[in-house]
Design a protein around this motif. Structure first.
Motif, PDB file in Angstrom:
ATOM      1  N   ALA A  43      -7.513   3.295  -8.752  1.00  0.00           N
ATOM      2  CA  ALA A  43      -6.625   3.890  -9.758  1.00  0.00           C
ATOM      3  C   ALA A  43      -7.203   3.684 -11.152  1.00  0.00           C
ATOM      4  O   ALA A  43      -7.201   4.600 -11.988  1.00  0.00           O
ATOM      5  CB  ALA A  43      -5.228   3.269  -9.655  1.00  0.00           C
ATOM      6  N   TRP A  54      -0.242   9.469  -4.894  1.00  0.00           N
ATOM      7  CA  TRP A  54      -1.432  10.311  -4.719  1.00  0.00           C
ATOM      8  C   TRP A  54      -1.154  11.488  -3.790  1.00  0.00           C
ATOM      9  O   TRP A  54      -1.742  12.560  -3.963  1.00  0.00           O
ATOM     10  CB  TRP A  54      -2.589   9.474  -4.190  1.00  0.00           C
ATOM     11  CG  TRP A  54      -2.981   8.380  -5.133  1.00  0.00           C
ATOM     12  CD1 TRP A  54      -2.973   7.041  -4.902  1.00  0.00           C
ATOM     13  CD2 TRP A  54      -3.418   8.537  -6.497  1.00  0.00           C
ATOM     14  NE1 TRP A  54      -3.372   6.353  -6.013  1.00  0.00           N
ATOM     15  CE2 TRP A  54      -3.660   7.246  -7.009  1.00  0.00           C
ATOM     16  CE3 TRP A  54      -3.623   9.645  -7.319  1.00  0.00           C
ATOM     17  CZ2 TRP A  54      -4.097   7.041  -8.315  1.00  0.00           C
ATOM     18  CZ3 TRP A  54      -4.059   9.434  -8.623  1.00  0.00           C
ATOM     19  CH2 TRP A  54      -4.295   8.160  -9.107  1.00  0.00           C
ATOM     20  N   ALA A  76       0.617   3.381 -10.336  1.00  0.00           N
ATOM     21  CA  ALA A  76       0.163   2.491  -9.265  1.00  0.00           C
ATOM     22  C   ALA A  76      -0.089   1.085  -9.808  1.00  0.00           C
ATOM     23  O   ALA A  76       0.284   0.085  -9.187  1.00  0.00           O
ATOM     24  CB  ALA A  76      -1.102   3.049  -8.619  1.00  0.00           C
ATOM     25  N   LEU A 116       8.244   2.453  -9.219  1.00  0.00           N
ATOM     26  CA  LEU A 116       7.371   3.632  -9.244  1.00  0.00           C
ATOM     27  C   LEU A 116       8.119   4.852  -9.778  1.00  0.00           C
ATOM     28  O   LEU A 116       7.633   5.556 -10.678  1.00  0.00           O
ATOM     29  CB  LEU A 116       6.849   3.902  -7.832  1.00  0.00           C
ATOM     30  CG  LEU A 116       5.967   5.138  -7.632  1.00  0.00           C
ATOM     31  CD1 LEU A 116       4.644   4.969  -8.356  1.00  0.00           C
ATOM     32  CD2 LEU A 116       5.733   5.376  -6.133  1.00  0.00           C
ATOM     33  N   THR A 164       3.252  -0.583 -10.699  1.00  0.00           N
ATOM     34  CA  THR A 164       3.906  -1.011  -9.459  1.00  0.00           C
ATOM     35  C   THR A 164       3.273  -2.274  -8.908  1.00  0.00           C
ATOM     36  O   THR A 164       3.959  -3.171  -8.405  1.00  0.00           O
ATOM     37  CB  THR A 164       3.829   0.111  -8.409  1.00  0.00           C
ATOM     38  OG1 THR A 164       4.448   1.292  -8.932  1.00  0.00           O
ATOM     39  CG2 THR A 164       4.530  -0.292  -7.129  1.00  0.00           C
ATOM     40  N   SER A 165       1.952  -2.361  -9.016  1.00  0.00           N
ATOM     41  CA  SER A 165       1.259  -3.552  -8.510  1.00  0.00           C
ATOM     42  C   SER A 165       1.644  -4.793  -9.302  1.00  0.00           C
ATOM     43  O   SER A 165       1.657  -5.901  -8.757  1.00  0.00           O
ATOM     44  CB  SER A 165      -0.261  -3.339  -8.567  1.00  0.00           C
ATOM     45  OG  SER A 165      -0.733  -3.371  -9.902  1.00  0.00           O
ATOM     46  N   CYS A 220       3.524   1.764  -1.706  1.00  0.00           N
ATOM     47  CA  CYS A 220       3.823   2.056  -3.112  1.00  0.00           C
ATOM     48  C   CYS A 220       2.592   2.498  -3.882  1.00  0.00           C
ATOM     49  O   CYS A 220       2.665   3.373  -4.745  1.00  0.00           O
ATOM     50  CB  CYS A 220       4.426   0.818  -3.774  1.00  0.00           C
ATOM     51  SG  CYS A 220       6.046   0.345  -3.150  1.00  0.00           S
ATOM     52  N   LEU A 221       1.447   1.902  -3.581  1.00  0.00           N
ATOM     53  CA  LEU A 221       0.222   2.222  -4.299  1.00  0.00           C
ATOM     54  C   LEU A 221      -0.310   3.612  -3.977  1.00  0.00           C
ATOM     55  O   LEU A 221      -0.998   4.226  -4.800  1.00  0.00           O
ATOM     56  CB  LEU A 221      -0.848   1.177  -3.984  1.00  0.00           C
ATOM     57  CG  LEU A 221      -0.653  -0.200  -4.614  1.00  0.00           C
ATOM     58  CD1 LEU A 221      -1.571  -1.217  -3.962  1.00  0.00           C
ATOM     59  CD2 LEU A 221      -0.896  -0.150  -6.110  1.00  0.00           C
ATOM     60  N   LEU A 222       0.010   4.131  -2.796  1.00  0.00           N
ATOM     61  CA  LEU A 222      -0.577   5.389  -2.336  1.00  0.00           C
ATOM     62  C   LEU A 222       0.367   6.578  -2.409  1.00  0.00           C
ATOM     63  O   LEU A 222      -0.091   7.729  -2.384  1.00  0.00           O
ATOM     64  CB  LEU A 222      -1.066   5.224  -0.891  1.00  0.00           C
ATOM     65  CG  LEU A 222      -2.191   4.208  -0.673  1.00  0.00           C
ATOM     66  CD1 LEU A 222      -2.389   3.951   0.827  1.00  0.00           C
ATOM     67  CD2 LEU A 222      -3.489   4.689  -1.298  1.00  0.00           C
ATOM     68  N   ASN A 233       0.812  -1.208   0.000  1.00  0.00           N
ATOM     69  CA  ASN A 233       0.000   0.000   0.000  1.00  0.00           C
ATOM     70  C   ASN A 233       0.852   1.268   0.000  1.00  0.00           C
ATOM     71  O   ASN A 233       0.446   2.296  -0.545  1.00  0.00           O
ATOM     72  CB  ASN A 233      -0.938   0.003   1.212  1.00  0.00           C
ATOM     73  CG  ASN A 233      -2.047  -1.028   1.077  1.00  0.00           C
ATOM     74  OD1 ASN A 233      -2.338  -1.506  -0.015  1.00  0.00           O
ATOM     75  ND2 ASN A 233      -2.661  -1.390   2.190  1.00  0.00           N
TER      76      ASN A 233
END
Length: 449
Positions: A436, A222, A412, A265, A415-416, A217-219, A215
Motif C-alpha cells: 500500500a 483493493w 489500509a 475502514l 486500518t492497520s 481489512c487490508l485487502l 488481511n
C-alpha cells in the motif's frame, strides 16, 4: 591485450529493467504456495531474486530509489538489530532462557522485516511499464477474493486440513511444533471455544484467524478499486456479490478486531470522500449500515455477534499480556528485549502452564497479542518510533493523493494502525502494508494511474 567489448545495447537495457514476475507470482499464485506448504515462507524465497535483480540493475547504472521517510524505517531496522543485545535478559515474570534459545525466533522476525524491506523497494522501483499500478491493485483485490473463499471453506469444512509437500520433507520433531504447523500445514480454520462449544474460525490461507481478519481489512478496499476501475459492469456485480458473501465468514470468525477494522475502514474512506465534497458517501454508508443490521437481525448471524459480544474470554489474557508488555517496556525503554518472552504460568497463577493436554493454558507470549505491544517490548522506544514513524510519515506525505488508489492505500495503513492493538503484523499483513505504501509512493512519482 585486447579490450573487452562493451555489452550490446539491448543487453544493457535489459539489465536496467525490473521484471514484474516476482511480485506477480508471489500474489497471483499464493493459494498454490499455501497448498504446497510454503505459505509465508514464499515471501523470503521471492525476496531473494528481487534483491538480486535490484542489485543487477544498480550495477548496470540505474540507481535504486528510496521511498520518502525511509530514514524512519532504517531507524526501525537498526533498533531491531541493536535490541538483539538484550536477548539474554529475563524480565520479571518470564521464563528464563539463554540468549541462544531465542535466536531462532529473533532471526525469523529480523529475516521477515528485511524481506518486507526488499518487497517495498522492489514494488516502489517498478515503473508503470514494468508493473502497472492497476495490475498490482487487481492482484491485491484477487487476494481478497481468496481470503473470502478461505473464510467460506472454514465455515463449511472447518476440520479440513492436509499434509503439504513441504511438511512431508521436514523431520517429525520440527513439523509437529505448533508454530511450524501454522506455516507449512494447510488447514481451513482454527477450532476454538469462545462462545460455548468448540467452533471453527476461518483461517485459510493465512494460518491464523487473527491474520485472516487483519488481511480481510487490508485487502477489501483493493477489490472495490479494481472493480470500479473496470469498464465491465459484470466485474462490478461480482465485486458486490463477493463483498456481500464476505459478511458471513467475517461474522462467523468471531473476530471483534476485524469488526472494528471494517468500521475504521468505512469511516476513514467516508471521511476522505466528504473532504472531496462527495457527500453522497454519507447516504451510501447509512444505507449499507442499515442493510447490514437488517441482514444480521434476520439471520442466525445476529445471534453469533451477540454471543461473541457477551463472551470476552480473551479479554483477561489480552489485558494481562498488555500489562506485561508495558512493564517490560518501562524496564528496558530504549531497545527493549530483542524478542518476545514467555510468561511463567498464567494470569491467575504461576503454577498454571501449558501441557500436552492444554497447549493454551498459561505460558503466554508477551508481545504476541498486538504489533504495538511487540514493538514496545521487543524493540523499545527506538523501534516503535521508527516503525510507526515510517507509516505515519507516509500518510502525511501522501495526504493530497485523492485518487481511488491513494485513498484505498492510505485507508489500509490507517486500518492497520487500529489493528496494531490486537494483531501482529508479520508476515502477510505487513507485506500488504508496504505494498500500500509503495502504491502511494508510485502515485507520487508517476501521477494518478
Amino acid at each position: 591485450m585486447t579490450a573487452l567489448a562493451a555489452p550490446p545495447a539491448h543487453t544493457a537495457q535489459k539489465n536496467l529493467t525490473l521484471p514484474a514476475w516476482p511480485i506477480t507470482a508471489l500474489l497471483a499464485l499464493y493459494p498454490l504456495w499455501w497448498a504446497l506448504g510454503l505459505g509465508v515462507l514464499i515471501f523470503p524465497i521471492m525476496a531473494a531474486p528481487m534483491l538480486v535483480l535490484m542489485l543487477r540493475r544498480r550495477a548496470a547504472g540505474r540507481p535504486l530509489v528510496l521511498p520518502p521517510g525511509f530514514a524512519w524505517w532504517g531507524l526501525f531496522l537498526a533498533a531491531v538489530v541493536v535490541s538483539s543485545a538484550a536477548l539474554g535478559a529475563d524480565p520479571a515474570g518470564t521464563v528464563a532462557e539463554h540468549a541462544s534459545d531465542r535466536l531462532i525466533s529473533y532471526g525469523y522476525r529480523l529475516g521477515l522485516y528485511l524481506t518486507m524491506t526488499v518487497l517495498l523497494l522492489y514494488a516502489g522501483n517498478l515503473t508503470e511499464l514494468e508493473l502497472p499500478r492497476r495490475r498490482l491493485v487487481k492482484l491485491l483485490g484477487w487476494l481478497f477474493v481468496v481470503t473470502v473463499a478461505g473464510g467460506l471453506l472454514g465455515m463449511v469444512a472447518g476440520t479440513f486440513e492436509f499434509t503439504s509437500p513441504v511438511e512431508m520433507l521436514l523431520p517429525p520433531g520440527v513439523r509437529d511444533k505448533g508454530f511450524v504447523q501454522s506455516m507449512v500445514h494447510p488447514y481451513a480454520a482454527q477450532i476454538m471455544d469462545l462462545v460455548g462449544g468448540e467452533k471453527p474460525r476461518p483461517a485459510a490461507p493465512w494460518g491464523y484467524t487473527n491474520t485472516w481478519g487483519n488481511n480481510f481489512c487490508l485487502l477489501a478496499g483493493w477489490l472495490v478499486v479494481a472493480a470500479w476501475a473496470s469498464r465491465r459492469p459484470l466485474r462490478k456485480t461480482i465485486a458486490v456479490v463477493v463483498l456481500g458473501i464476505s459478511i458471513a465468514p467475517a461474522v462467523v470468525s468471531l473476530n471483534r478486531g476485524l469488526w472494528i477494522g471494517i468500521g475504521v475502514l468505512i469511516l476513514y474512506v467516508a471521511f476522505r470522500y466528504v473532504l472531496l465534497g462527495k457527500l453522497w458517501i454519507i447516504g451510501a454508508v447509512v444505507v449499507a449500515g442499515t442493510a447490514l443490521v437488517v441482514a444480521l437481525m434476520a439471520s442466525p448471524l445476529g445471534d453469533t455477534v451477540n454471543a461473541r459480544m457477551d463472551n470476552g474470554k480473551s479479554n483477561g489474557v489480552r489485558s494481562f499480556l498488555m500489562e506485561r508488555a508495558i512493564d517490560g517496556f518501562l524496564e528496558s525503554p530504549v531497545i527493549g528485549y530483542g524478542s518476545t518472552r514467555t510468561t511463567i504460568g498464567g494470569r491467575n497463577s504461576i503454577a498454571v502452564g501449558e501441557s500436552a493436554g492444554c497447549e493454551r493454558c498459561g505460558n503466554f507470549t508477551v508481545g504476541g497479542t498486538g504489533q504495538l505491544w511487540q514493538l514496545m517490548f521487543a524493540h523499545g522506544a527506538a523501534g516503535t518510533l521508527g516503525y510507526l514513524g515510517f507509516f505515519a510519515y507516509g500518510l502525511w506525505r501522501f495526504r493530497r493523493d485523492r485518487s481511488p488508489i491513494g485513498i484505498a492505500a492510505s485507508a489500509a495503513i490507517v486500518t492497520s494502525f487500529s489493528a496494531m492493538l490486537w494483531y501482529n503484523s508479520l508476515a502477510t499483513p505487513l507485506a500488504f502494508m508496504v505494498l500500500a505504501f509503495a502504491l502511494l509512493w508510485r502515485n507520487d512519482l508517476e501521477g494518478d494511474a
